[in-house]
Motif scaffolding. Sequence first.
Motif, mmCIF file in Angstrom:
data_model
loop_
_atom_site.group_PDB
_atom_site.id
_atom_site.type_symbol
_atom_site.label_atom_id
_atom_site.label_comp_id
_atom_site.label_asym_id
_atom_site.label_seq_id
_atom_site.Cartn_x
_atom_site.Cartn_y
_atom_site.Cartn_z
ATOM 1 N N GLY A 1 -6.301 1.743 -0.240
ATOM 2 C CA GLY A 1 -6.483 0.332 0.106
ATOM 3 C C GLY A 1 -6.143 -0.641 -1.010
ATOM 4 N N ARG A 2 -5.668 -0.134 -2.165
ATOM 5 C CA ARG A 2 -5.373 -1.054 -3.268
ATOM 6 C C ARG A 2 -4.265 -2.037 -2.917
ATOM 7 N N GLY A 3 -3.315 -1.596 -2.091
ATOM 8 C CA GLY A 3 -2.245 -2.499 -1.685
ATOM 9 C C GLY A 3 -2.786 -3.694 -0.926
ATOM 10 N N PHE A 4 -3.840 -3.455 -0.155
ATOM 11 C CA PHE A 4 -4.412 -4.548 0.637
ATOM 12 C C PHE A 4 -5.298 -5.441 -0.223
ATOM 13 N N TYR B 1 -11.581 -3.772 6.389
ATOM 14 C CA TYR B 1 -12.299 -3.209 5.249
ATOM 15 C C TYR B 1 -13.768 -3.616 5.271
ATOM 16 N N ILE C 1 2.679 1.770 -3.323
ATOM 17 C CA ILE C 1 1.784 2.306 -4.350
ATOM 18 C C ILE C 1 1.629 3.811 -4.167
ATOM 19 N N LEU C 2 1.403 4.213 -2.912
ATOM 20 C CA LEU C 2 1.141 5.624 -2.617
ATOM 21 C C LEU C 2 2.355 6.494 -2.940
ATOM 22 N N SER D 1 -3.910 5.745 -2.933
ATOM 23 C CA SER D 1 -3.848 4.289 -3.088
ATOM 24 C C SER D 1 -5.121 3.636 -2.535
ATOM 25 N N ASN E 1 -3.529 10.092 -0.063
ATOM 26 C CA ASN E 1 -3.964 8.717 0.216
ATOM 27 C C ASN E 1 -4.700 8.099 -0.973
ATOM 28 N N ASN F 1 4.095 1.619 5.539
ATOM 29 C CA ASN F 1 2.816 2.198 5.106
ATOM 30 C C ASN F 1 2.573 3.550 5.759
ATOM 31 N N GLU G 1 0.826 -1.201 0.000
ATOM 32 C CA GLU G 1 0.000 0.000 0.000
ATOM 33 C C GLU G 1 0.869 1.263 0.000
#
Lengths: 308, 343
Positions: A230-233, B149, A44-45, A228, A226, A98, A41
Amino acid sequence: MSELFDAQLVGTAIRQATPLILAALGGLMSERVGVINIGLEGKILMGAFAAALGTLLTGSPLVGLICAIVVGLALALLHAVATQELRTDHIVSGVAINLLALGLSTYLFRQIIVPREEAGESSVVRMFGAASLGGLENLPGLNALLKDQSWLTLFALVLPFLLLVLLTRTRWGLRVYAVGNDSIKARTMGVPVKRLRYLGVLWSGVLASMAGAFLVLAATGQFRENMSAGRGFIALAALIFGRWHPLGAAGAALGFGFFEALQMRLQGQPVFGVQLPTDLLLMLPYLLTVIALMGLLGKMKPPSDLGN
Amino acid sequence: MFRARLLPALLGAAIVLTVLTVLVAAAGKPVGKSFLIILQGAIGYPRTEAFSPADAWDAVLHDMTLLVLTGLSVAIALQAGLFNIGAAGQLLAGALAAAWVGTLQGVPMHSLVALLGGMAAGALWALVPVWLKVRRGAHEVISTIMFNYIALYLTHWLVTERLKDPASDAPQTVAIAEAARLPLLRDDLLQASWGLGIAVLVALALWLVLYRTVWGYEVRATGANRDAADAAGVPTARRMVEAMLLSGALAGLAGAVEVCGTQYRFFEGFPSEYGFDGIAVALLAGNHPALTLVSGWLMSALRSGTYHLHAETGAPKEIATVLQAVLILYVAAVYLRRRRIET
């Protein structure tokens, strides 16, 4: 129903999936050599930020991409040194990376990019144009998938196959397998464990930061705090869902990308007269991953030396 | 003593201060004055006309309440060898549950019931991840991230679609009953409630339980070396489940205290990041319950100080985030090295 599922939806799904595929395969390279990577995450950011900054300063998206990769490598190196030299817990190091990425990217964004905008400069950077495949993208069947996709997307679609060959058909791939499953035995057999681990982690930095660069240089044209989101997760989830296999991980990432595209399509649009809540659609990838972890979809087996 | 204990601590403090100096200077703010402003936001002094010590303490004690509880949540799980990265989701579940219980009619001991409701929801949110860990061997970090999530989207859906206050335009629940509210520490404060007292009591109680009871000893033995504990007859799977449920309950309690003590309702964008900050608090305290009181205060003071700097000079408030990351990395690299054991 026909206006719900059309070629355009598939095109959007592939675009949405691109950063997920790249980051998931990055995570795969790291976890296959036994290093847990929660820090996708952050990479990516920071990659997105560096891509925006590099492109803003030079006007060239290619320079932006290179900046992103350099920053991704730096964060990955930090993770590699922390876990391999200082023997820090992999998860703690990932959590810290992160946080560092979130803090630094926002801090630098406010310091460097925001003041420039106030000076009247456009926040939208020059993006990569659509890739040309010599007419292939105009073929009937393929045009919906490949039309107007950037070359980063095409790269993400080819990469899983490249990695598969690399991991299963080369000496290097066998060594990676050995390190990920029993590093002590691998070391006894003369495999350079540490070097392979560094390589795996650095690869995750390259690919995850490319995912970030994609968000800026091919998807939105600008950096947001921010972004990203949550795309990393989700990429991590795709990696697990795909059972640490390149094609599996990429397939899961495509599936999750499809949910995102569907959710975008469904916003405010009833299906068979029922309004599907977008929140519940967004939740689906995570829920599916939990179900996969429950073993309802067969046994999930990570590389056995993960985290040591 | 000096080399083993004091030197790393001094080095850590030096590193944090150096990073802080660099970040403040790079933001174009005068360093000396900025440090004074940070100190003012952290402990209330030096006093100025526009900013009384009470303003600083209000923010610090409020944050400390939440950070101690989430720090304890992470710490108790880590003591059992589990990395509960899902405190954020458990906090959301607890907050929403407390907000819902708080609006019910005719509940005796309303605030207590609301807090217990929050704890139950938090524990419930930790149940599946620990079950997956014990039964399926799935890494708890992955499953708790997924549950974060799920909680985020589920509570968002509930507060926008199902539990929304129909009289309000904003996506938020109806305010909880007066009887469900925790009193503020002092009438002139806005945020700091007697939830702080609860947090302190819980910290001390956990200290006793972990270090003075057989159960606590077994939890710690499980975390230190599960195989050895198994061989010695400790029901390790049981202890892990219990510790994780307790961990979820404490994170849920943090959410419930924020609802009952400060916000009086659940709303879209409820501050769940306290759950992540709890990781830093726990690591800094070496997972010791009593020391989380110290590290929780330290983190809150740091946050409040940098936030005050942000309000006064416009320096980015993410300075606190960066400092927290540096602190975690340093503590992990110096104090928390891995031993080579099977996990």
